[in-house]
Design a protein around this motif. Structure first.
Motif, PDB file in Angstrom:
ATOM      1  N   THR A 286      12.507  26.706  38.686  1.00 54.35           N
ATOM      2  CA  THR A 286      11.534  27.152  39.682  1.00 54.35           C
ATOM      3  C   THR A 286      11.952  28.514  40.211  1.00 54.35           C
ATOM      4  O   THR A 286      13.091  28.679  40.669  1.00 54.35           O
ATOM      5  CB  THR A 286      11.445  26.149  40.849  1.00 54.35           C
ATOM      6  OG1 THR A 286      11.103  24.864  40.340  1.00 54.35           O
ATOM      7  CG2 THR A 286      10.396  26.589  41.857  1.00 54.35           C
ATOM      8  N   LEU A 287      11.053  29.485  40.157  1.00 55.08           N
ATOM      9  CA  LEU A 287      11.321  30.825  40.683  1.00 55.08           C
ATOM     10  C   LEU A 287      10.840  30.895  42.127  1.00 55.08           C
ATOM     11  O   LEU A 287       9.660  30.661  42.419  1.00 55.08           O
ATOM     12  CB  LEU A 287      10.628  31.891  39.833  1.00 55.08           C
ATOM     13  CG  LEU A 287      10.986  31.903  38.343  1.00 55.08           C
ATOM     14  CD1 LEU A 287      10.305  33.079  37.650  1.00 55.08           C
ATOM     15  CD2 LEU A 287      12.489  31.965  38.138  1.00 55.08           C
ATOM     16  N   LYS A 288      11.740  31.236  43.031  1.00 60.30           N
ATOM     17  CA  LYS A 288      11.448  31.150  44.464  1.00 60.30           C
ATOM     18  C   LYS A 288      10.605  32.310  44.993  1.00 60.30           C
ATOM     19  O   LYS A 288       9.938  32.168  46.024  1.00 60.30           O
ATOM     20  CB  LYS A 288      12.757  31.083  45.244  1.00 60.30           C
ATOM     21  CG  LYS A 288      13.601  29.854  44.938  1.00 60.30           C
ATOM     22  CD  LYS A 288      14.875  29.853  45.770  1.00 60.30           C
ATOM     23  CE  LYS A 288      15.695  28.605  45.502  1.00 60.30           C
ATOM     24  NZ  LYS A 288      16.938  28.575  46.327  1.00 60.30           N
ATOM     25  N   ASP A 289      10.635  33.470  44.306  1.00 59.92           N
ATOM     26  CA  ASP A 289       9.970  34.660  44.838  1.00 59.92           C
ATOM     27  C   ASP A 289       8.567  34.877  44.302  1.00 59.92           C
ATOM     28  O   ASP A 289       7.923  35.872  44.647  1.00 59.92           O
ATOM     29  CB  ASP A 289      10.815  35.908  44.527  1.00 59.92           C
ATOM     30  CG  ASP A 289      12.169  35.878  45.214  1.00 59.92           C
ATOM     31  OD1 ASP A 289      12.277  35.217  46.260  1.00 59.92           O
ATOM     32  OD2 ASP A 289      13.123  36.492  44.696  1.00 59.92           O
TER      33      ASP A 289
ATOM     34  N   TYR B  95      10.787  45.452  34.302  1.00 54.06           N
ATOM     35  CA  TYR B  95      11.508  46.444  33.505  1.00 54.06           C
ATOM     36  C   TYR B  95      12.862  46.786  34.117  1.00 54.06           C
ATOM     37  O   TYR B  95      13.875  46.847  33.404  1.00 54.06           O
ATOM     38  CB  TYR B  95      10.658  47.711  33.374  1.00 54.06           C
ATOM     39  CG  TYR B  95      11.224  48.741  32.430  1.00 54.06           C
ATOM     40  CD1 TYR B  95      10.941  48.698  31.072  1.00 54.06           C
ATOM     41  CD2 TYR B  95      12.051  49.761  32.896  1.00 54.06           C
ATOM     42  CE1 TYR B  95      11.462  49.634  30.196  1.00 54.06           C
ATOM     43  CE2 TYR B  95      12.583  50.701  32.029  1.00 54.06           C
ATOM     44  CZ  TYR B  95      12.286  50.631  30.684  1.00 54.06           C
ATOM     45  OH  TYR B  95      12.805  51.558  29.820  1.00 54.06           O
ATOM     46  N   SER B  96      12.907  47.001  35.445  1.00 52.99           N
ATOM     47  CA  SER B  96      14.151  47.423  36.088  1.00 52.99           C
ATOM     48  C   SER B  96      15.231  46.351  36.011  1.00 52.99           C
ATOM     49  O   SER B  96      16.424  46.669  36.029  1.00 52.99           O
ATOM     50  CB  SER B  96      13.886  47.781  37.553  1.00 52.99           C
ATOM     51  OG  SER B  96      13.329  46.674  38.248  1.00 52.99           O
ATOM     52  N   ILE B  97      14.834  45.074  35.923  1.00 57.16           N
ATOM     53  CA  ILE B  97      15.803  43.981  35.801  1.00 57.16           C
ATOM     54  C   ILE B  97      16.245  43.823  34.352  1.00 57.16           C
ATOM     55  O   ILE B  97      17.446  43.786  34.043  1.00 57.16           O
ATOM     56  CB  ILE B  97      15.204  42.664  36.331  1.00 57.16           C
ATOM     57  CG1 ILE B  97      14.938  42.766  37.833  1.00 57.16           C
ATOM     58  CG2 ILE B  97      16.127  41.492  36.031  1.00 57.16           C
ATOM     59  CD1 ILE B  97      14.253  41.542  38.416  1.00 57.16           C
TER      60      ILE B  97
ATOM     61  N   ALA C 191      23.093  38.435  44.592  1.00 56.74           N
ATOM     62  CA  ALA C 191      22.077  39.356  45.141  1.00 56.74           C
ATOM     63  C   ALA C 191      21.762  40.482  44.167  1.00 56.74           C
ATOM     64  O   ALA C 191      21.250  41.527  44.556  1.00 56.74           O
ATOM     65  CB  ALA C 191      22.515  39.924  46.493  1.00 56.74           C
ATOM     66  N   ALA C 192      22.076  40.282  42.886  1.00 53.64           N
ATOM     67  CA  ALA C 192      21.713  41.226  41.820  1.00 53.64           C
ATOM     68  C   ALA C 192      20.820  40.472  40.843  1.00 53.64           C
ATOM     69  O   ALA C 192      21.305  39.602  40.115  1.00 53.64           O
ATOM     70  CB  ALA C 192      22.954  41.763  41.117  1.00 53.64           C
ATOM     71  N   PRO C 193      19.511  40.750  40.802  1.00 50.33           N
ATOM     72  CA  PRO C 193      18.588  39.958  39.966  1.00 50.33           C
ATOM     73  C   PRO C 193      18.976  39.901  38.501  1.00 50.33           C
ATOM     74  O   PRO C 193      18.799  38.872  37.856  1.00 50.33           O
ATOM     75  CB  PRO C 193      17.239  40.676  40.164  1.00 50.33           C
ATOM     76  CG  PRO C 193      17.363  41.376  41.467  1.00 50.33           C
ATOM     77  CD  PRO C 193      18.803  41.773  41.584  1.00 50.33           C
ATOM     78  N   GLU C 194      19.502  41.012  37.961  1.00 50.98           N
ATOM     79  CA  GLU C 194      19.863  41.011  36.542  1.00 50.98           C
ATOM     80  C   GLU C 194      20.993  40.027  36.241  1.00 50.98           C
ATOM     81  O   GLU C 194      21.201  39.655  35.086  1.00 50.98           O
ATOM     82  CB  GLU C 194      20.262  42.419  36.089  1.00 50.98           C
ATOM     83  CG  GLU C 194      21.510  42.984  36.735  1.00 50.98           C
ATOM     84  CD  GLU C 194      21.236  43.691  38.052  1.00 50.98           C
ATOM     85  OE1 GLU C 194      22.147  44.368  38.551  1.00 50.98           O
ATOM     86  OE2 GLU C 194      20.103  43.569  38.561  1.00 50.98           O
TER      87      GLU C 194
ATOM     88  N   GLU D 165      20.895  25.569  42.825  1.00 48.91           N
ATOM     89  CA  GLU D 165      20.077  26.694  43.267  1.00 48.91           C
ATOM     90  C   GLU D 165      20.909  27.941  43.534  1.00 48.91           C
ATOM     91  O   GLU D 165      22.108  27.875  43.794  1.00 48.91           O
ATOM     92  CB  GLU D 165      19.329  26.328  44.555  1.00 48.91           C
ATOM     93  CG  GLU D 165      18.440  25.113  44.463  1.00 48.91           C
ATOM     94  CD  GLU D 165      17.673  24.861  45.743  1.00 48.91           C
ATOM     95  OE1 GLU D 165      17.064  25.818  46.261  1.00 48.91           O
ATOM     96  OE2 GLU D 165      17.694  23.720  46.236  1.00 48.91           O
ATOM     97  N   ASN D 166      20.234  29.088  43.482  1.00 47.22           N
ATOM     98  CA  ASN D 166      20.727  30.321  44.087  1.00 47.22           C
ATOM     99  C   ASN D 166      19.559  30.938  44.853  1.00 47.22           C
ATOM    100  O   ASN D 166      18.554  30.268  45.097  1.00 47.22           O
ATOM    101  CB  ASN D 166      21.329  31.269  43.042  1.00 47.22           C
ATOM    102  CG  ASN D 166      20.332  31.687  41.971  1.00 47.22           C
ATOM    103  OD1 ASN D 166      19.116  31.542  42.141  1.00 47.22           O
ATOM    104  ND2 ASN D 166      20.830  32.220  40.859  1.00 47.22           N
ATOM    105  N   ASP D 167      19.655  32.197  45.211  1.00 44.30           N
ATOM    106  CA  ASP D 167      18.612  32.792  46.049  1.00 44.30           C
ATOM    107  C   ASP D 167      17.286  33.003  45.330  1.00 44.30           C
ATOM    108  O   ASP D 167      16.242  33.107  45.980  1.00 44.30           O
ATOM    109  CB  ASP D 167      19.092  34.139  46.597  1.00 44.30           C
ATOM    110  CG  ASP D 167      20.057  33.968  47.762  1.00 44.30           C
ATOM    111  OD1 ASP D 167      20.125  32.852  48.304  1.00 44.30           O
ATOM    112  OD2 ASP D 167      20.752  34.943  48.112  1.00 44.30           O
ATOM    113  N   VAL D 168      17.306  33.066  43.994  1.00 49.93           N
ATOM    114  CA  VAL D 168      16.083  33.414  43.274  1.00 49.93           C
ATOM    115  C   VAL D 168      15.486  32.265  42.483  1.00 49.93           C
ATOM    116  O   VAL D 168      14.314  32.332  42.096  1.00 49.93           O
ATOM    117  CB  VAL D 168      16.317  34.620  42.331  1.00 49.93           C
ATOM    118  CG1 VAL D 168      16.708  35.854  43.118  1.00 49.93           C
ATOM    119  CG2 VAL D 168      17.363  34.283  41.283  1.00 49.93           C
ATOM    120  N   MET D 169      16.267  31.203  42.203  1.00 49.55           N
ATOM    121  CA  MET D 169      15.708  30.117  41.395  1.00 49.55           C
ATOM    122  C   MET D 169      16.429  28.805  41.668  1.00 49.55           C
ATOM    123  O   MET D 169      17.546  28.773  42.189  1.00 49.55           O
ATOM    124  CB  MET D 169      15.784  30.460  39.901  1.00 49.55           C
ATOM    125  CG  MET D 169      17.174  30.609  39.348  1.00 49.55           C
ATOM    126  SD  MET D 169      17.155  31.050  37.579  1.00 49.55           S
ATOM    127  CE  MET D 169      18.911  31.200  37.256  1.00 49.55           C
ATOM    128  N   ALA D 170      15.733  27.723  41.314  1.00 50.03           N
ATOM    129  CA  ALA D 170      16.294  26.372  41.368  1.00 50.03           C
ATOM    130  C   ALA D 170      16.222  25.797  39.963  1.00 50.03           C
ATOM    131  O   ALA D 170      15.152  25.757  39.357  1.00 50.03           O
ATOM    132  CB  ALA D 170      15.518  25.500  42.350  1.00 50.03           C
TER     133      ALA D 170
END
Length: 648
Positions: free
Chosen positions: A122-125, A353-355, A208-211, A103-108
């Motif tokens: 799995t997307l956590k947000d 788009y921003s990611i 902590a950078a989604p891209e 895992e990281n902060d945005v997905m498992a």
């Protein structure tokens, strides 16, 4: 055309045909390899079936004889496998698979040692729209039961080539290691022979950078594999998964769900298109990346050095199921004995788009993943990319309610085009004031053969009065790209997903105040209040606009039914299942336009306009005719003379 040009064209044509033939041969070779592999699997299964009756026949005897027979049968099967595959691959075929999550902060990410592959993400947000509007489940990017990613290649075994598909073997997983750059490293190996193995190395970041964090680096290494590999030019990639329904309406989500891909050096992307059934396409040229795209989320396989070809397909699930589409992609990458490995990557995340705009190749080259967000083509895409999205993102930094942001967006658009709206009203007012003179011209030239004279006199009257006949249409023409851009922006904007406003629980989907026990063709099985209010506002705007223009433009009378009544009804049926944020935007736009017109009407004095028109007419009647006017009048006289000659 000179001799050099002809030779150049001939050389290019030969190269193109040669390249096409080479790729077709590669695909043919792949199909032959696949058939050989399936024959091999059948032969192993046949050996197992042949040994089974021996064990069964002795099973009726004492237990010792049955166990001996079963062991001998199993040993015979294994011996044949070892002869074909070798000890290492046979052991990998027999091993028990394991699964583990990183895992990281945005997905498992769910890994399986069976094939060394990613089986689930799995997307956590983000949450899935479930039965009765519940959002108690996180977004699953794929169905683990159907997800697969495997490599196919050939190993040498004497005079024979042995097909190997990694999905049939269990890799050995190394302990997950934290890297110095904040990544977690997952290493899995498939032993092929003594000192030779296939290695998968995955890197999952947590920066902590989604891209960066939605990306999974995937490096394939062929360690000491060259002596074991058969003579071949391609290693085949087989990637597939089935996606779940994540949004409120199946039809609307399916409309945006497709398989996308990009050719190298292209700024645009290609798609298989929308379908409620199945679609496929075989691409014989290089492809940079392939995306299993849903309305708001995508799984993307990225090959910085490109794949040689791609056979792509999808099939659509039944609307009543919890699934949406099954995607498959068969691709090939070049192989030579000098090949040490490949550097790939996966993107599992939102179509934001921003990611996506910030994701590029390791060298910094743009791969245009942001094109997965369908913002429209040409001027409509430009309006979204350079105007709507920057303003939208700026307002989001200061305002929490997306309903208020849309309100401000409408207000800004109306303020920008307000000078044109003012000129449009003045133009219509002038045409209303010259209406009696237009009627007199109609009486003066009642005959059809005098149409040219009537038109010439009308244009002369418009010129003297300072009227631009197209003045009333210019604001609409200016607004049209904005309205169409919004039509593309709102249903594709993941920022609106799960954002409530007033009675709507999700501005990216339709709002439903009444669920019907039946479905109305072209309308649906629910009543969207924002769509209904938008249709009512459109009726009010159309009626108001018709009252303004009908008196000055008699031809508008014949369009009353279509403009005032038919268009709002059509829009109601069309938009009932569309984004409630879009209907809300159009509702505000219609209300603001009516309000603008009422304000301008109070500001504009018809008497002053009439005085200005008379002054313009007096000034232009004394002035010298321009060359353009002289040429225009001469042209009109020539056309009138030609018509008289025809009548004679």
């Amino acid at each position: 055309m000179d001799k050099k040009s002809i030779i150049g064209i001939a050389v290019v044509a030969v190269l193109f045909l040669g390249f096409a033939y080479f790729n077709s041969q590669q695909q043919k070779e792949y199909l032959e390899q696949k058939a050989a592999y399936e024959a091999y699997v059948d032969s192993v299964a046949a050996a197992a079936r042949a040994a089974a009756p021996v064990a069964d026949s002795l099973a009726s005897g004492n237990g010792v004889q049955a166990e001996v027979a079963a062991a001998e049968a199993a040993a015979a099967v294994r011996e044949r496998q070892v002869e074909t595959l070798g000890e290492s691959l046979t052991a990998a075929r027999e091993a028990e698979a394991e699964e583990f999550i990183v895992e990281n902060d945005v997905m498992a990410v769910l890994f399986s040692t069976r094939g060394g592959q990613i089986k689930g993400v799995t997307l956590k947000d983000y949450t899935q729209y479930g039965p009765r509007g519940k959002r108690d489940r996180k977004i699953e990017m794929m169905d683990p039961a159907t997800a697969r990613f495997g490599l196919s290649f050939y190993l040498k075994n004497g005079l024979k080539n042995v097909p190997v598909n990694t999905l049939d073997y269990v890799f050995t997983a190394q302990p997950v290691v934290g890297e110095a750059d904040g990544a977690k490293s997952v290493v899995m190996r498939l032993p092929v022979a003594e000192g030779a193995y296939l290695e998968y190395r995955y890197l999952i970041y947590d920066t902590a950078a989604p891209e960066r964090d939605y990306l999974v680096d995937f490096d394939v290494r062929l360690v000491n594999m060259a002596p074991e590999m058969a003579n071949q030019t391609q290693i085949q990639i087989d990637w597939a998964n089935t996606t779940f329904q994540n949004e409120k309406g199946f039809q609307n989500e399916n409309m945006y769900t497709t398989l996308s891909y990009r050719f190298p050096d292209e700024t645009s992307i290609e798609e298989l298109g929308m379908s409620e059934g199945a679609k496929s396409k075989n691409i014989s040229t290089q492809v940079n990346w392939v995306a299993f795209k849903q309305q708001f989320f995508s799984s993307v396989f990225i090959a910085p050095d490109n794949v040689s070809y791609a056979n792509l397909a999808f099939d659509t699930a039944a609307p009543e199921s919890s699934l949406l589409k099954t995607f498959t992609a068969q691709m090939g990458v070049p192989y030579t004995p000098q090949t040490e490995g490949y550097d790939f990557a996966f993107y599992f995340g939102p179509n934001k788009y921003s990611i996506l705009k910030k994701i590029g190749e390791p060298g910094g080259a743009d791969i245009y993943l942001e094109r997965l967000v369908p913002l429209g083509w040409g001027i409509f895409g430009w309006v979204n990319r350079w105007c709507v999205i920057p303003v939208f993102d700026f307002l989001r930094n200061y305002i929490g309610s997306f309903g208020i942001i849309i309100f401000i967006l409408v207000l800004l658009v109306k303020l920008v085009i307000s000078p044109l709206t003012y000129k449009s009203y003045v133009s219509m007012a002038k045409m209303r004031l010259v209406k009696p003179q237009i009627d007199e011209l109609a009486k003066k030239y009642p005959k059809p053969e005098d149409a040219m004279k009537k038109q010439q006199a009308t244009m002369e009257l418009y010129k003297k009065a300072g009227i631009n006949p197209m003045g009333g249409c210019i604001p609409m023409l200016i607004q049209m790209p904005i309205l169409i851009a919004m039509f593309r922006f709102f249903p594709a904007s993941i920022e609106l997903r799960e954002q409530p406003f007033l009675w709507a629980d999700d501005l990216s989907s339709y709002d439903s105040i009444v669920n019907l026990p039946f479905s109305i063709p072209f309308y649906g099985d629910h009543v969207s209040l924002f769509a209904l209010l938008m249709a009512v506002s459109l009726f009010g705007y159309s009626w108001f606009n018709y009252q303004q223009t009908a008196s000055s433009q008699p031809q508008m009378a014949g369009m009353k039914f279509m403009m005032v009544y038919m268009m709002p009804i059509m829009m109601l049926f069309w938009f009932n299942s569309y984004s409630s944020g879009l209907c809300y935007y159009y509702l505000l736009s219609n209300i603001f336009t009516i309000g603008q017109t009422l304000v301008i009407r109070r500001m504009v004095d018809d008497n002053k306009i009439h005085a200005i028109m008379q002054a313009n007419a007096a000034k232009k009647s004394k002035g010298k005719k321009s060359k353009f006017q002289q040429r225009y009048e001469e042209l009109m006289r020539q056309q009138e003379a030609q018509q008289r000659a025809k009548r004679k």
